[in-house]
Scaffold this active site. Sequence first.
Site, PDB file in Angstrom:
ATOM      1  N   HIS A 207      -4.713  -8.204  10.421  1.00  0.00           N
ATOM      2  CA  HIS A 207      -5.003  -7.946  11.840  1.00  0.00           C
ATOM      3  C   HIS A 207      -6.312  -8.560  12.341  1.00  0.00           C
ATOM      4  CE1 HIS A 207      -7.600  -4.840  10.116  1.00  0.00           C
ATOM      5  NE2 HIS A 207      -8.276  -4.933  11.231  1.00  0.00           N
TER       6      HIS A 207
HETATM    7  C1  UD1 Z   1      -9.977  -3.256  16.106  1.00  0.00           C
HETATM    8  C2  UD1 Z   1     -11.405  -3.488  15.641  1.00  0.00           C
HETATM    9  C3  UD1 Z   1     -11.408  -3.917  14.196  1.00  0.00           C
HETATM   10  C4  UD1 Z   1     -10.637  -2.951  13.329  1.00  0.00           C
HETATM   11  C5  UD1 Z   1      -9.246  -2.737  13.888  1.00  0.00           C
HETATM   12  C6  UD1 Z   1      -8.556  -1.672  13.101  1.00  0.00           C
HETATM   13  C7  UD1 Z   1     -12.934  -4.312  17.381  1.00  0.00           C
HETATM   14  C8  UD1 Z   1     -13.681  -5.473  17.870  1.00  0.00           C
HETATM   15  N1  UD1 Z   1     -12.058  -4.556  16.406  1.00  0.00           N
HETATM   16  O1  UD1 Z   1      -9.293  -4.502  16.059  1.00  0.00           O
HETATM   17  O2  UD1 Z   1     -12.751  -3.967  13.720  1.00  0.00           O
HETATM   18  O3  UD1 Z   1     -10.549  -3.482  12.030  1.00  0.00           O
HETATM   19  O4  UD1 Z   1      -9.356  -2.315  15.261  1.00  0.00           O
HETATM   20  O5  UD1 Z   1      -7.173  -1.726  13.280  1.00  0.00           O
HETATM   21  O6  UD1 Z   1     -13.144  -3.208  17.837  1.00  0.00           O
HETATM   22  N2  UD1 Z   1      -2.856  -3.130  20.533  1.00  0.00           N
HETATM   23  C9  UD1 Z   1      -1.695  -2.492  20.915  1.00  0.00           C
HETATM   24  N3  UD1 Z   1      -1.602  -1.155  20.676  1.00  0.00           N
HETATM   25  C10 UD1 Z   1      -2.579  -0.414  20.098  1.00  0.00           C
HETATM   26  C11 UD1 Z   1      -3.762  -1.085  19.726  1.00  0.00           C
HETATM   27  C12 UD1 Z   1      -3.891  -2.430  19.947  1.00  0.00           C
HETATM   28  O7  UD1 Z   1      -0.777  -3.097  21.440  1.00  0.00           O
HETATM   29  O8  UD1 Z   1      -2.402   0.804  19.908  1.00  0.00           O
HETATM   30  C13 UD1 Z   1      -2.973  -4.592  20.790  1.00  0.00           C
HETATM   31  C14 UD1 Z   1      -3.450  -4.868  22.225  1.00  0.00           C
HETATM   32  O9  UD1 Z   1      -2.830  -6.044  22.654  1.00  0.00           O
HETATM   33  C15 UD1 Z   1      -4.921  -5.107  22.025  1.00  0.00           C
HETATM   34  C16 UD1 Z   1      -4.930  -5.820  20.678  1.00  0.00           C
HETATM   35  O10 UD1 Z   1      -3.919  -5.165  19.912  1.00  0.00           O
HETATM   36  O11 UD1 Z   1      -5.491  -5.873  23.038  1.00  0.00           O
HETATM   37  C17 UD1 Z   1      -6.241  -5.757  19.951  1.00  0.00           C
HETATM   38  O12 UD1 Z   1      -6.707  -4.423  19.881  1.00  0.00           O
HETATM   39  P1  UD1 Z   1      -8.279  -4.149  19.701  1.00  0.00           P
HETATM   40  O13 UD1 Z   1      -8.484  -2.689  19.570  1.00  0.00           O
HETATM   41  O14 UD1 Z   1      -9.067  -4.858  20.752  1.00  0.00           O
HETATM   42  O15 UD1 Z   1      -8.632  -4.887  18.380  1.00  0.00           O
HETATM   43  P2  UD1 Z   1      -7.999  -4.757  16.929  1.00  0.00           P
HETATM   44  O16 UD1 Z   1      -7.508  -6.082  16.517  1.00  0.00           O
HETATM   45  O17 UD1 Z   1      -7.064  -3.598  16.868  1.00  0.00           O
HETATM   46  N1  UDP Z   2      -3.245   2.012   7.739  1.00  0.00           N
HETATM   47  C1  UDP Z   2      -2.202   2.859   8.084  1.00  0.00           C
HETATM   48  N2  UDP Z   2      -1.016   2.313   8.489  1.00  0.00           N
HETATM   49  C2  UDP Z   2      -0.826   0.957   8.550  1.00  0.00           C
HETATM   50  C3  UDP Z   2      -1.891   0.113   8.190  1.00  0.00           C
HETATM   51  C4  UDP Z   2      -3.099   0.665   7.804  1.00  0.00           C
HETATM   52  O1  UDP Z   2      -2.346   4.088   8.007  1.00  0.00           O
HETATM   53  O2  UDP Z   2       0.280   0.533   8.942  1.00  0.00           O
HETATM   54  C5  UDP Z   2      -4.526   2.610   7.316  1.00  0.00           C
HETATM   55  C6  UDP Z   2      -5.020   2.135   5.982  1.00  0.00           C
HETATM   56  O3  UDP Z   2      -4.465   2.895   4.945  1.00  0.00           O
HETATM   57  C7  UDP Z   2      -6.520   2.336   6.116  1.00  0.00           C
HETATM   58  C8  UDP Z   2      -6.770   2.056   7.571  1.00  0.00           C
HETATM   59  O4  UDP Z   2      -5.519   2.206   8.237  1.00  0.00           O
HETATM   60  O5  UDP Z   2      -6.875   3.673   5.831  1.00  0.00           O
HETATM   61  C9  UDP Z   2      -7.309   0.677   7.738  1.00  0.00           C
HETATM   62  O6  UDP Z   2      -7.304   0.346   9.083  1.00  0.00           O
HETATM   63  P1  UDP Z   2      -7.240  -1.157   9.587  1.00  0.00           P
HETATM   64  O7  UDP Z   2      -6.696  -2.039   8.530  1.00  0.00           O
HETATM   65  O8  UDP Z   2      -6.540  -1.105  10.893  1.00  0.00           O
HETATM   66  O9  UDP Z   2      -8.770  -1.465   9.907  1.00  0.00           O
HETATM   67  P2  UDP Z   2     -10.058  -1.891   9.054  1.00  0.00           P
HETATM   68  O10 UDP Z   2     -10.180  -0.983   7.906  1.00  0.00           O
HETATM   69  O11 UDP Z   2      -9.878  -3.321   8.663  1.00  0.00           O
HETATM   70  O12 UDP Z   2     -11.155  -1.760  10.044  1.00  0.00           O
END
Ligand code: UD1
Ligand code: UDP
Length: 359
Positions: A207
């Site tokens: 991601h």
């Molecule tokens: C964010 C965090 C990242 C973290 C990750 C965990 C920042 C800069 N990044 O990244 O550090 O590792 O969360 O998962 O804060 N979206 C949906 N539904 C949701 C959530 C997101 O559709 O419930 C889509 C939307 O198009 C959104 C995009 O994902 O714009 C990115 O979401 P965003 O929260 O900005 O960043 P992540 O890539 O999720």
């Molecule tokens: N995770 C989850 N379901 C998923 C993918 C990840 O519950 O489909 C959990 C995973 O076990 C871990 C956390 O989400 O505890 C990690 O989050 P993510 O990879 O989104 O973010 P990061 O740790 O890189 O910030």
Amino acid sequence: MRKILTVVGARPQFIKAAVVSRVLRVTPGVREVLVHTGQHYDDNMSQVFFEELDIPEPDYHLGIGGGSHGQNTGRMLEAIEKVLINERPHLVLVYGDTDSTLAGALAASKLHIPVAHVEAGLRSFNRRMPEEINRVLTDHISNLLFAPTEQAVQNLLREGLPMSAIHWVGDVMYDAALYYGEKAERYSQILQRLNLPPKRYVLATVHRAENTDDPVRLRVILEALVRVHQEVPVVFPVHPRTRKRAEAYGLQGLLDKVLSLEPVGYLDMAMLEKNARLIATDSGGVQKEAFFYGVPCVTLRDETEWVELVELGWNVVYPPLDVEVVVDALLRQWEGAKASPYGEGTAGTRIATIVANGF
Ligand code: UD1
Ligand code: UDP
């Protein structure tokens, strides 16, 4: 009564906050106010964690997500400030390195409310990552720095942060894995539902912005996973960001050529991790969980903040630049990662099932 206001917004923060919140709720003289920024909003990215991890309903739900970094952070800053003025907490607690983390810390520090940062001191030393900016800034405006590792403590000291503010406490995600990992064994049915043989599949998650927002890197990762899936099953719970980008780049067909799933809940994820033979990921949390559950990990990034895992030989880092290199890496690690000679700790259940079914 000491009022602690916690700001969360993204999937990994619900998991981290669940661990601390569980203790705060039974600590006399403390009241926790929970603010959900709305950064993650799909049920399978948010609600499922509140239900599975027994996190109370947020006191405030700001509904801010889906925008750019500037939009999200700016709107959160404004909305959190209003909540803080209303609630006047003694301390604001933030987690990790997301836009919600920075917004919470910044809003509090401008109002002279002390900030505590859980997972302080992590560094990739790559300032192109949005998370690196969020972490560095949050650490420098926090009054309490809860570092998960010795390396994190060193990073904070090197940046001139005062020893008196730094507390080495270990990693809350380890607490979560111990506590909920056991619960997962009892409640998750995902292996049966997907008919997955324990220790005979690769679990993948992707991601990070640097992988999803770059069509070349995303294609390399997806093509490599498809190739590996031709040899061994690849299970891939797909983050919404990754699905959206794959669709935008015309790569969604590749997702159908592996065992791709919607994001799964924490208990199912723990079960998928524990029973994988190999994990391929760019997630911070998943790299560590691979280690907690004794599963080798290939990290699809240029670097990692969790350097201990690489030094221990548990994690190898491969930048996803070339399909052949990634396929080779995954299959080599797969071969090296022998399944446990003593099974998967499910002998009792297996015996009972066979015996109960009359052979
Ligand atoms: C964010 C965090 C990242 C973290 C990750 C965990 C920042 C800069 N990044 O990244 O550090 O590792 O969360 O998962 O804060 N979206 C949906 N539904 C949701 C959530 C997101 O559709 O419930 C889509 C939307 O198009 C959104 C995009 O994902 O714009 C990115 O979401 P965003 O929260 O900005 O960043 P992540 O890539 O999720
Ligand atoms: N995770 C989850 N379901 C998923 C993918 C990840 O519950 O489909 C959990 C995973 O076990 C871990 C956390 O989400 O505890 C990690 O989050 P993510 O990879 O989104 O973010 P990061 O740790 O890189 O910030």
